[in-house]
Motif scaffolding. Structure first.
Motif, PDB file in Angstrom:
ATOM      1  N   GLU A  96       0.838  -1.196   0.000  1.00  0.00           N
ATOM      2  CA  GLU A  96       0.000   0.000   0.000  1.00  0.00           C
ATOM      3  C   GLU A  96       0.871   1.244   0.000  1.00  0.00           C
ATOM      4  N   ARG A  97       1.880   1.218   0.822  1.00  0.00           N
ATOM      5  CA  ARG A  97       2.759   2.383   0.873  1.00  0.00           C
ATOM      6  C   ARG A  97       3.559   2.513  -0.427  1.00  0.00           C
ATOM      7  N   VAL A  98       3.881   1.366  -0.989  1.00  0.00           N
ATOM      8  CA  VAL A  98       4.651   1.410  -2.239  1.00  0.00           C
ATOM      9  C   VAL A  98       3.821   2.053  -3.348  1.00  0.00           C
ATOM     10  N   PHE A  99       2.559   1.669  -3.381  1.00  0.00           N
ATOM     11  CA  PHE A  99       1.715   2.171  -4.473  1.00  0.00           C
ATOM     12  C   PHE A  99       0.976   3.465  -4.132  1.00  0.00           C
ATOM     13  N   ALA A 100       1.320   4.037  -3.004  1.00  0.00           N
ATOM     14  CA  ALA A 100       0.609   5.258  -2.625  1.00  0.00           C
ATOM     15  C   ALA A 100       1.104   6.415  -3.460  1.00  0.00           C
ATOM     16  N   PHE A 149      -9.189  13.595   7.112  1.00  0.00           N
ATOM     17  CA  PHE A 149      -9.514  13.152   8.466  1.00  0.00           C
ATOM     18  C   PHE A 149     -10.722  12.228   8.425  1.00  0.00           C
ATOM     19  N   PRO A 150     -10.664  11.142   9.139  1.00  0.00           N
ATOM     20  CA  PRO A 150     -11.921  10.435   9.404  1.00  0.00           C
ATOM     21  C   PRO A 150     -12.754  11.292  10.367  1.00  0.00           C
ATOM     22  N   VAL A 151     -14.067  11.232  10.216  1.00  0.00           N
ATOM     23  CA  VAL A 151     -14.922  12.103  11.017  1.00  0.00           C
ATOM     24  C   VAL A 151     -14.783  11.812  12.508  1.00  0.00           C
ATOM     25  N   ASP A 152     -14.565  10.543  12.826  1.00  0.00           N
ATOM     26  CA  ASP A 152     -14.548  10.179  14.238  1.00  0.00           C
ATOM     27  C   ASP A 152     -13.143  10.052  14.805  1.00  0.00           C
ATOM     28  N   LYS A 153     -12.160  10.564  14.082  1.00  0.00           N
ATOM     29  CA  LYS A 153     -10.790  10.497  14.607  1.00  0.00           C
ATOM     30  C   LYS A 153     -10.254  11.922  14.713  1.00  0.00           C
ATOM     31  N   SER A 154      -9.400  12.100  15.672  1.00  0.00           N
ATOM     32  CA  SER A 154      -8.885  13.451  15.840  1.00  0.00           C
ATOM     33  C   SER A 154      -7.605  13.670  15.044  1.00  0.00           C
ATOM     34  N   ARG A 155      -7.042  12.592  14.546  1.00  0.00           N
ATOM     35  CA  ARG A 155      -5.816  12.743  13.762  1.00  0.00           C
ATOM     36  C   ARG A 155      -6.089  12.372  12.308  1.00  0.00           C
ATOM     37  N   SER A 156      -5.329  12.934  11.404  1.00  0.00           N
ATOM     38  CA  SER A 156      -5.590  12.713   9.990  1.00  0.00           C
ATOM     39  C   SER A 156      -5.076  11.345   9.574  1.00  0.00           C
ATOM     40  N   ARG A 157      -5.690  10.803   8.558  1.00  0.00           N
ATOM     41  CA  ARG A 157      -5.213   9.523   8.070  1.00  0.00           C
ATOM     42  C   ARG A 157      -4.296   9.714   6.869  1.00  0.00           C
ATOM     43  N   GLU A 158      -4.272  10.913   6.331  1.00  0.00           N
ATOM     44  CA  GLU A 158      -3.495  11.116   5.108  1.00  0.00           C
ATOM     45  C   GLU A 158      -3.075  12.577   5.013  1.00  0.00           C
ATOM     46  N   ASN A 179      -7.059  -7.755   1.401  1.00  0.00           N
ATOM     47  CA  ASN A 179      -5.922  -7.001   1.918  1.00  0.00           C
ATOM     48  C   ASN A 179      -6.380  -5.892   2.863  1.00  0.00           C
ATOM     49  N   GLN A 180      -7.449  -5.252   2.449  1.00  0.00           N
ATOM     50  CA  GLN A 180      -7.993  -4.179   3.280  1.00  0.00           C
ATOM     51  C   GLN A 180      -8.350  -4.723   4.666  1.00  0.00           C
ATOM     52  N   LYS A 181      -9.018  -5.880   4.635  1.00  0.00           N
ATOM     53  CA  LYS A 181      -9.437  -6.485   5.906  1.00  0.00           C
ATOM     54  C   LYS A 181      -8.226  -6.899   6.735  1.00  0.00           C
ATOM     55  N   LEU A 182      -7.228  -7.429   6.055  1.00  0.00           N
ATOM     56  CA  LEU A 182      -6.023  -7.847   6.782  1.00  0.00           C
ATOM     57  C   LEU A 182      -5.365  -6.651   7.467  1.00  0.00           C
ATOM     58  N   LYS A 183      -5.286  -5.563   6.709  1.00  0.00           N
ATOM     59  CA  LYS A 183      -4.670  -4.367   7.281  1.00  0.00           C
ATOM     60  C   LYS A 183      -5.452  -3.900   8.497  1.00  0.00           C
ATOM     61  N   GLU A 184      -6.773  -3.981   8.361  1.00  0.00           N
ATOM     62  CA  GLU A 184      -7.609  -3.580   9.488  1.00  0.00           C
ATOM     63  C   GLU A 184      -7.380  -4.492  10.689  1.00  0.00           C
ATOM     64  N   LYS A 185      -7.273  -5.775  10.371  1.00  0.00           N
ATOM     65  CA  LYS A 185      -7.175  -6.749  11.455  1.00  0.00           C
ATOM     66  C   LYS A 185      -5.873  -6.585  12.230  1.00  0.00           C
ATOM     67  N   LYS A 236       1.681  -1.044  12.034  1.00  0.00           N
ATOM     68  CA  LYS A 236       1.252   0.306  12.389  1.00  0.00           C
ATOM     69  C   LYS A 236       2.292   1.324  11.925  1.00  0.00           C
ATOM     70  N   ARG A 237       3.489   1.000  12.196  1.00  0.00           N
ATOM     71  CA  ARG A 237       4.567   1.939  11.843  1.00  0.00           C
ATOM     72  C   ARG A 237       4.609   2.163  10.336  1.00  0.00           C
ATOM     73  N   ILE A 238       4.498   1.080   9.592  1.00  0.00           N
ATOM     74  CA  ILE A 238       4.586   1.215   8.141  1.00  0.00           C
ATOM     75  C   ILE A 238       3.372   1.958   7.598  1.00  0.00           C
ATOM     76  N   ALA A 239       2.213   1.618   8.141  1.00  0.00           N
ATOM     77  CA  ALA A 239       1.001   2.245   7.623  1.00  0.00           C
ATOM     78  C   ALA A 239       0.968   3.730   7.920  1.00  0.00           C
ATOM     79  N   ARG A 240       1.580   4.107   9.028  1.00  0.00           N
ATOM     80  CA  ARG A 240       1.520   5.511   9.408  1.00  0.00           C
ATOM     81  C   ARG A 240       2.616   6.349   8.783  1.00  0.00           C
ATOM     82  N   HIS A 241       3.537   5.708   8.185  1.00  0.00           N
ATOM     83  CA  HIS A 241       4.696   6.436   7.695  1.00  0.00           C
ATOM     84  C   HIS A 241       4.333   7.340   6.522  1.00  0.00           C
ATOM     85  N   ARG A 242       4.647   8.604   6.636  1.00  0.00           N
ATOM     86  CA  ARG A 242       4.413   9.543   5.551  1.00  0.00           C
ATOM     87  C   ARG A 242       5.646  10.421   5.389  1.00  0.00           C
TER      88      ARG A 242
END
Lengths: 576, 766
Positions: free
Chosen positions: A187-191, A445-454, A510-516, A524-530
């Motif tokens: 996901e990060r590679v193709f982002a 931002f997701p509506v129910d989160k205080s931090r941005s996802r992207e 894959n989406q579900k796996l990432k969620e799980k 977490k670290r990889i997904a959050r890396h920007r």
């Protein structure tokens, strides 16, 4: 030759819900009869997993998708069914119909028969049974149902018999973990969210508008009074209008998509046709309303021929008239933005320079309530799926999501920007919103989160003034100071274009796996890396330090400074 | 006021007085002499000042003698002191003069009126408006709460929400915008147009359409004939009605009326049989008519006609009669109908029969309804000898009671029991009678048409007649031996004794009844009676012994209960002592039990030992007896032991070796820990939950296809290229408000400002 005694072993998938009789052959029918007794005798009364309640993985108290009875011995059928090797699915039909007995399967067949006698249903061909008794020899043959392993056409998928017994899969969790890790990495590679830049404006882009009926059409107004209409599929400007002198302060489309309105610094409100002028016609507005004061924003009603402007007061106009049918004021400062509620369309929200957000009711022609924040709110945006929720983009780098019925505490404070937030727009699904900031980035931002996802940024993107989420919820557009409109993907690594069903399944998995596995540290670290530009990064650090330093509670006697929650901290007052 | 000041003012005044030098002998009246008034006032002031010396805040009573300095718009002030003039003061002189009564009244009225409160200021009003509007709006918005909650919690949301209409334009629209250009197209179109061939959806030429629309000739004719017939009939009917109405013959009308009434009655009776509820309604209608009649003054002596007749009545017999008739009619109409005619439904059928049938039959019939169990009992007791066995069906309860009654006669029983039984019987009786009453009105109603009031009144008269008949018959019956039901109910306990001597008579009646039945071949009473007998008899036998047993058991219990209290009183003190002892012991026991195996320290030490012991141990590969002698009591040699004992590798010393009170877990794998979740993530409450979800695989490798699909459903599904519109009320099944947002504004433009301006203006005027 059809075997007289059809000893049908249960088809591999029968107890699991995979198998169903096809073609209506005798064997299939018999199998169908035998199956329940067989299943009962083998003690495999487990229902097929598809019948068991499938529970979502993210809910807290969950049983497993299928029972995990490790003590339970592997089903007896496991040994009996020699999948794959001995039975070639590609065998000719004649071979298929005749039952073949191998040495190994003979013994098994006997065993199976013994078990069968214990079971209730015995299926005998009467004519044969008498003969069998006469010879006193038992020939027990194992016959398999070709329906279980033969494809009907060569375009069918291969039947892959599987044994889902958990005891046979000891490494399922680690394997899934690795898959999740890989999915996250990929996901990060193709982002690559940036799609296109629409250039052509000769000044900063001040406002954007979506076409309500056409996904490909976008309108933009610039600081030099120029309005451009863009085609997103071609990524071209299809029309240019010199609409105003000075800034185009606001732009909005009519709900039917036939015309649009602009307001500018020249104190005019202009209505334009969406289609360009015919050959030889001049580019002229349909109507022009000359006002007394500068209008700073405009929004159109979602259902009726009414629009609202703001400036010194909020005016509500009938399209047919040159005077506002209603004007509402509360306070004396200039109002920077006004927005109609898309669901309960008689509601309006506005924000003014005196740091307040005011809500109006158009039906009762009265303001409803006012909330005063620490700093000025630049714009607000209503949630298109939740009638009473709106989000305010504030100068204090934060966004505040309010429930309009309880303005004294915001539902959520969204923090991540490092400079004033200039614009905000909701995704049409109402689950996320995008914000444009003076810090040269946009965040989702997701509506129910205080931090941005992207966070999206490019090297050349300057202060982002306006942002819009397209109405198919797939793309984001932002207009910035350096005269460009940029098109982004809403999901950075999403594959564009048509997906095959298998691709889709893989994507969902894959989406579900990432969620799980989202809580696992590596993932977490990889997904959050920007990657962030240095300016933003350093500013974040700086602000963190400042916040630490300004932590009065930490540096004073315990109990002397009252603890105020972040949500309450920024609300000065609610005025009734 | 300070005393000093008062003194000073006093001094000043005295000085003034000296200067002025008042003539003392003059009468002191202000009205007479103005010059005096000044002095007078000063005197008054002096007096006041003196008076005020006593108390601190003594009220001044000033008197007004000239126009005050303050002239107020709204009220009159007295003197310069700013005191308000009270209305009562003005009214005082008015009291005496009677001529000013009206003025007094008016003034009083004014006095009683309250002062209108000051209106709120503009800001306040606006705020109130805003608050009201806000609460209203938030109420409107709260209808979205369930929808939003549902959407937030939804497993899956598929957008766009509503069903999209396909954006395909109808062919008519396309065609209208399209023109044939090429010669081929034009030719085709001209051809099509020439034949009037339809291009769009309904594929019918105008001719065909017209044909379809046109009606069949025959059908049309038939239709017309029918209409004509209907019209003719209507006109005939109208003419007939007109004619009949014009007939002046009174007798004719009387006959007609009577006929109508009869018909109505008949209908009513039929209705009673067919539809009791409707009949009840009909009855209610009659009652209503009566009420209306009573309310009106019709048929009374107050009308014009009645008055004239009353005058004439002295001399004219006819007039008197007419008057009488009128009054009787009034009585009739206003008399209340009594609904208590139980036997009404029977009357229609059995009226004629009753003349021939003896009373006993009637009684039995009543028994069929369960009215009189006493009578029944006599029968049953009689019929025991007869003992005709059929299968029983109904009424086991009364039968049982009766049996008990009959049993009681045979053996002496306690008085209480008799009483109890009496109560029971009465209760059962009441029940049955209630049932009857319930059933009766239900069984006695019917209607078809709502007849006119006249008909109703006729009907009522008839029913009253019937009722009278019935009552007389009843009386007759009672005189001949049967007791009316109500009386019977009340007299139930007393009758028990009287029942015994009656028996022989009943026997006779039964025989008679049997004979009668034989004679007359009456279907109705006989079979029912038999049925009843048969019902009762089988029930009686098994019930009797049970009853006895029950009573015996009750006696035993009674004995026990009566004895128990004395026992208790004896036992009380000892038990208390025992209890105290036991309590202490219990507590001790409990504490002991609770802390029995609770040696925490030892446990810990054990645990620690166990942890330390879990070190890898030496491996002993000695085979006793291998290469040397073996047997009981022999040990392998030390050399061999040394050779075949493989020592476990000495690991690093435990970290808690020197910490006697600590166990440090050394099993944790650092390399794995990097991949493990350290903190329980948010929605989970217990680590087991989290572990369980982790253990559940979602891949298709471990799940069936369907389970896999279910497990991998996404939370939000959007279709590329589809516009997602904001949620609408219709999408979620709410009614969207039909009224336009715009129209309201246009109806009351600038509602607040104008409204409030007006209000404020009014306020300021006040």
């Amino acid at each position: 030759r059809r075997s007289p005694l059809v000893r049908a072993s249960p088809p591999p998938g029968s107890a699991r819900g995979l198998w169903r009789p096809r073609r209506g052959s005798q064997a299939a029918r018999i199998c169908h009869q035998v199956t329940p007794a067989e299943v009962a005798s083998e003690g495999r009364c487990q229902p097929p997993p598809s019948l068991r309640p499938a529970l979502p993985t993210n809910a807290p108290a969950l049983g497993r998708g299928r029972d995990r009875t490790a003590k339970e011995p592997p089903p007896a059928s496991a040994g009996r069914q020699n999948y794959g090797a001995s039975q070639d699915p590609a065998k000719p039909a004649s071979v298929r119909s005749s039952s073949h007995v191998t040495g190994s399967s003979m013994g098994k067949a006997e065993v199976a028969c013994g078990r069968r006698r214990r079971g209730a249903a015995l299926i005998w061909n009467p004519s044969w049974s008498s003969a069998g008794r006469a010879t006193k020899m038992k020939v027990k043959m194992l016959s398999r149902n070709p329906d279980n392993y033969v494809r009907e056409t060569k375009f069918d998928l291969q039947r892959v018999p599987r044994n889902y017994d958990p005891a046979l899969h000891p490494f399922e969790v680690p394997r899934e973990y690795v898959r999740a890790l890989n999915a996250t990495k990929l996901e990060r590679v193709f982002a690559k969210p940036f799609l296109a830049s629409l250039d052509g404006h000769r000044d900063g882009v001040n406002c954007l508008a979506k076409h309500p009926k056409n996904l490909a059409t976008v309108l933009s107004g610039a600081c030099d009074g120029e309005v451009r209409i863009w085609n997103l599929t071609q990524r071209k400007c299809i029309r240019t209008i010199q609409a105003h002198e000075g800034f185009v302060r606001g732009i909005c489309t009519r709900f039917c998509g036939t015309s649009f309105f602009t307001v500018g610094d020249d104190k005019t409100v202009k209505q334009w046709k969406m289609d360009g002028p015919g050959y030889g016609e001049e580019e002229e507005p349909l109507h022009t309303i000359l006002g007394k004061t500068v209008y700073t924003g405009i929004d159109h009603h979602w259902k009726e021929a009414v629009f609202a402007t703001c400036g010194q007061q909020v005016d509500i106009w009938d399209e047919q008239r040159t005077n506002p049918i209603c004007s509402m004021t509360w306070g004396f400062d200039s109002i920077s933005s006004v927005k109609f509620n898309p669901i309960e369309t008689f509601l309006l929200g506005s924000c003014a320079s005196d740091r307040n957000i005011v809500l109006y009711d158009m039906r009762q022609a009265t303001p409803l309530k006012k909330v005063i924040l620490d700093m000025r709110t630049n714009t607000i945006c209503w949630n298109p799926m939740e009638a009473f929720i709106f989000t305010a983009a504030n100068e204090d780098y934060n966004l505040y999501t309010f429930d309009m019925r309880a303005l004294d505490t915001p539902v959520m404070v969204h923090m991540d920007h490092v400079s004033a937030v200039l614009d905000v727009d909701y995704s049409p699904t109402g689950k996320e919103f995008v914000s444009a900031s003076f810090d040269k980035s946009i965040r989702i931002f997701p509506v129910d989160k205080s931090r941005s996802r992207e966070v999206y940024h490019t090297k050349r993107m300057q202060h982002v003034i306006c942002v819009k989420w397209t109405s198919d919820s797939k793309y984001i557009m932002c207009g910035s100071d350096e005269m460009n409109i940029r098109l982004w993907k809403a999901n950075a690594s999403e594959k564009l274009g048509v997906l095959t069903s298998r691709e889709k399944a893989a994507k969902d998995y894959n989406q579900k796996l990432k969620e799980k596995f989202q809580h696992h540290p590596h993932i977490k670290r990889i997904a959050r890396h920007r990657h962030l530009p240095k300016s933003i990064y350093s500013q974040i650090q700086e602000q963190r330090i400042m916040k630490e330093a300004l932590n009065r509670i930490k540096h004073s006697k315990p109990g002397s400074v009252p603890v105020v929650s972040e949500k309450k901290k920024h609300i000065v007052a609610v005025v009734k | 006021m300070n005393a000093n000041q008062v003194v000073e003012s006093l001094l000043a005044l005295s000085q003034q007085e000296e200067l002025v030098d008042l003539p003392k002998d003059h009468p002191l009246s202000e009205s007479e002499d103005e010059g005096d008034s000044d002095g007078e006032r000063k005197h008054q002031k002096l007096l006041e000042a003196i008076r005020s010396l006593n108390g601190k805040n003594r009220q001044k009573l000033t008197e007004r003698s000239e126009a005050g300095l303050k002239v107020l718009e709204f009220n009159v002030s007295s003197e310069g002191s700013g005191e308000k003039l009270v209305l009562a003061d003005l009214l005082e002189p008015v009291k005496t003069s009677s001529s000013l009564a009206t003025v007094k009244k008016q003034l009083n009225r004014v006095k009683s009126k309250k002062v209108v409160e000051l209106p709120l200021n503009k800001e306040k009003i606006e705020q109130i408006h805003r608050e009201v509007a806000f609460s209203k709006t938030s109420q409107i918005l709260s209808k979205w709460d369930p929808v939003i909650l549902k959407n937030r919690q939804a497993e899956q949301l598929a957008f766009p929400l509503g069903k999209e209409q396909p954006a395909i334009a109808p062919i008519e629209h396309v065609l209208s915008g399209w023109k044939a250009r090429t010669p081929l197209e034009q030719e085709i179109f001209t051809l099509l147009h020439k034949n009037k061939q339809p291009v769009t959806d309904p594929l019918l030429t105008p001719m065909e359409k017209a044909c379809l629309q046109a009606m069949n000739l025959e059908e049309a004719k038939m239709h017309r004939a029918e209409l004509q017939r209907a019209r003719a009939r209507q006109s005939y009917y109208e003419a007939k009605a007109q004619r009949e109405k014009k007939i002046k013959n009174k007798k004719y009308h009387k006959v007609v009326k009577k006929g109508k009434a009869k018909k109505a009655l008949k209908d009513f009776e039929q209705l009673q049989k067919v539809n009791p509820t409707a009949a009840l309604e009909e009855l209610e209608k009659i009652e209503n008519a009566r009420m209306i009649e009573r309310m009106s003054l019709k048929h009374q002596s107050s009308g014009r006609w009645a008055k004239s007749k009353a005058i004439m009545a002295k001399y004219d017999l006819e007039a008197r009669q007419a008057m009488q008739e009128q009054l009787t009619k009034n009585k009739e109409l206003t008399e209340k109908l009594q609904v208590a005619f139980e036997s009404e439904e029977e009357e229609g059928g059995t009226k004629v029969e009753e003349l021939f049938v003896p009373e006993v039959v009637n009684e039995v019939q009543k028994n069929v309804d369960g009215l009189n169990p006493w009578m029944l009992r006599s029968y049953t007791s009689d019929t025991k000898e007869v003992a005709t066995q059929e299968n029983p069906e109904q009424l086991p309860e009364p039968a049982a009671h009766e049996v008990s009654g009959s049993k009681k006669e045979e053996r002496p029983a306690a008085e209480e029991e008799i009483l109890l039984r009496g109560f029971e019987e009465r209760r059962s009786l009441r029940k049955s009678s209630e049932l009857n009453q319930d059933a009766e009105p239900a069984g006695s109603q019917k209607t078809k048409d709502s007849s006119s009031q006249e008909v109703l009144s006729e009907l009522r008269a008839l029913t009253q007649k019937l009722k009278k008949n019935h009552q007389s018959r009843k009386q007759k019956a009672s005189s001949e031996g049967t007791v009316p039901q109500v009386q019977r109910e009340e007299a139930a306990p007393e009758e028990e004794e009287s029942l015994l001597p009656e028996r022989p008579e009943r026997v006779q009646t039964l025989e008679e009844l049997g004979k009668e039945d034989c004679f007359q071949n009456k279907g109705l009473p006989r079979p029912v009676l038999e049925g009843q007998q048969s019902e009762r008899t089988p029930n009686n036998w098994p019930d009797a012994p049970k009853e006895k047993k029950k009573e015996q058991m009750i006696d035993l219990q009674n004995l026990l209960t009566t004895q128990s209290p004395s026992m208790r009183s004896l036992a009380v003190p000892t038990t208390i002592e025992e209890l105290e002892d036991e309590e202490e012991r219990d507590q001790r026991q409990m504490i002991k039990e609770a802390f029995a195996g609770d040696d925490v320290i030892r446990d810990f030490l054990k645990e620690k030992e166990a942890v330390e012991a879990s070190k890898p141990k030496d491996m002993d590969l000695i085979l006793p007896g291998w290469g040397e002698w073996g047997g009981v009591g022999l040990k392998p040699s030390a050399k061999k032991r040394r050779r075949f004992l493989i020592k476990a590798p000495e690991g690093p010393p435990r970290k808690d070796k020197n910490l006697p009170n600590v166990i440090i877990n050394e099993k944790r794998n650092i390399h794995a820990a990097a991949h493990q979740v350290r903190v329980l993530p948010y929605p989970f409450i217990h680590h087991q939950q989290f572990e369980r979800t982790m253990q559940t695989p979602i891949g298709s490798t471990w799940n069936t296809q369907r389970a896999f699909q279910k497990l991998t459903t996404l939370k939000v599904i959007t279709k590329p290229g589809h516009i997602i519109k904001p949620i609408k009320a219709e999408d979620v099944g709410y009614q969207s408000s039909s009224r336009s947002d715009l129209s309201v504004i246009q109806r009351n433009p600038k509602q607040i400002t104008t409204h409030h301006k007006k209000q404020l203006k009014e306020n300021s005027v006040d």
